[in-house]
Write a protein that holds these residues in place. Sequence first.
Motif, mmCIF file in Angstrom:
data_model
loop_
_atom_site.group_PDB
_atom_site.id
_atom_site.type_symbol
_atom_site.label_atom_id
_atom_site.label_comp_id
_atom_site.label_asym_id
_atom_site.label_seq_id
_atom_site.Cartn_x
_atom_site.Cartn_y
_atom_site.Cartn_z
ATOM 1 N N ALA A 37 0.848 -1.193 0.000
ATOM 2 C CA ALA A 37 0.000 0.000 0.000
ATOM 3 C C ALA A 37 0.880 1.239 0.000
ATOM 4 O O ALA A 37 2.037 1.206 0.442
ATOM 5 N N ILE A 38 0.327 2.321 -0.520
ATOM 6 C CA ILE A 38 0.974 3.634 -0.491
ATOM 7 C C ILE A 38 0.031 4.602 0.203
ATOM 8 O O ILE A 38 -1.169 4.636 -0.098
ATOM 9 N N VAL A 39 0.570 5.363 1.140
ATOM 10 C CA VAL A 39 -0.200 6.334 1.925
ATOM 11 C C VAL A 39 0.357 7.724 1.664
ATOM 12 O O VAL A 39 1.573 7.926 1.687
ATOM 13 N N THR A 45 -7.905 1.385 -5.324
ATOM 14 C CA THR A 45 -7.353 0.038 -5.439
ATOM 15 C C THR A 45 -6.860 -0.189 -6.857
ATOM 16 O O THR A 45 -7.469 0.263 -7.827
ATOM 17 N N MET A 46 -5.746 -0.903 -6.965
ATOM 18 C CA MET A 46 -5.173 -1.228 -8.257
ATOM 19 C C MET A 46 -5.993 -2.320 -8.924
ATOM 20 O O MET A 46 -6.318 -3.320 -8.290
ATOM 21 N N VAL A 47 -6.386 -2.111 -10.175
ATOM 22 C CA VAL A 47 -7.224 -3.088 -10.865
ATOM 23 C C VAL A 47 -6.489 -3.675 -12.069
ATOM 24 O O VAL A 47 -5.424 -3.209 -12.437
ATOM 25 N N VAL A 76 -3.536 -0.991 -2.384
ATOM 26 C CA VAL A 76 -4.252 0.233 -2.026
ATOM 27 C C VAL A 76 -3.356 1.458 -2.112
ATOM 28 O O VAL A 76 -2.185 1.417 -1.702
ATOM 29 N N LEU A 77 -3.910 2.543 -2.645
ATOM 30 C CA LEU A 77 -3.306 3.868 -2.538
ATOM 31 C C LEU A 77 -4.293 4.740 -1.767
ATOM 32 O O LEU A 77 -5.452 4.874 -2.156
ATOM 33 N N TYR A 78 -3.806 5.325 -0.676
ATOM 34 C CA TYR A 78 -4.658 6.113 0.229
ATOM 35 C C TYR A 78 -4.264 7.582 0.156
ATOM 36 O O TYR A 78 -3.086 7.934 0.318
#
Length: 215
Positions: free
Chosen positions: A115-117, A213-215, A146-148
């Motif tokens: 994930a990246i925040v 979210t990466m798809v 996830v990227l937040y």
Amino acid sequence: MSRFVDHRQYAPATERNREPIRSVLTQHLPAAGTILEIASGTGQHAAFLAAQFPSHYWLPSDPNPIARDSIRSWRQTAALPNLGEPLDLDVTQSQWVSTVATWQQQNSATAEIRAIVNVNMIHISPWSACEGLFAGAADILSTGNVLYLYGPFMRAGQHTAPSNEAFDRSLRSQNPDWGIRDLNAVRDLAQNQRFALAAVIAMPANNFSLIFTMV
């Protein structure tokens, strides 16, 4: 032994928003893995969140050497095994992805970034920072990751509160390339990089959490 020099900086907003951010991340981060934080600033979030998520490895970063000194001091004070040394990353520069790749090669035990925040960056940076963030994240993250994003956003071209409108004017007076971004524009940019907007969560002080979210 060298004497500890405390370079810690403090941002009052971090103390106010860290618990709401933690609550959202609890619901949306993967169960384990490395979390790359872009534009960690003072390092307060990194120290707090690494303590709150002991099953994750928290990897802070910032392009500003003064900020990285602050992060190092927070890291040394926190003394957490899952809080990494800050990386020198500038998402407006394409080589930031290769810097992450080098770190991954050197840290195979914690190399998978799940994930990246990114908190409070894209409104105090040029639009190219948002573009670079999503373009690089698309190279780093895998499907389902996830990227937040956290911060103030406009909705359909309109500010969500008078205070945000005033804040936007203040930002643009400091730098015409800064300003509160429209959520739809960020969503469209994300979609071009294969990210789907999975959730928009209202936060205190007229901010939002965006879960991609990466798809």
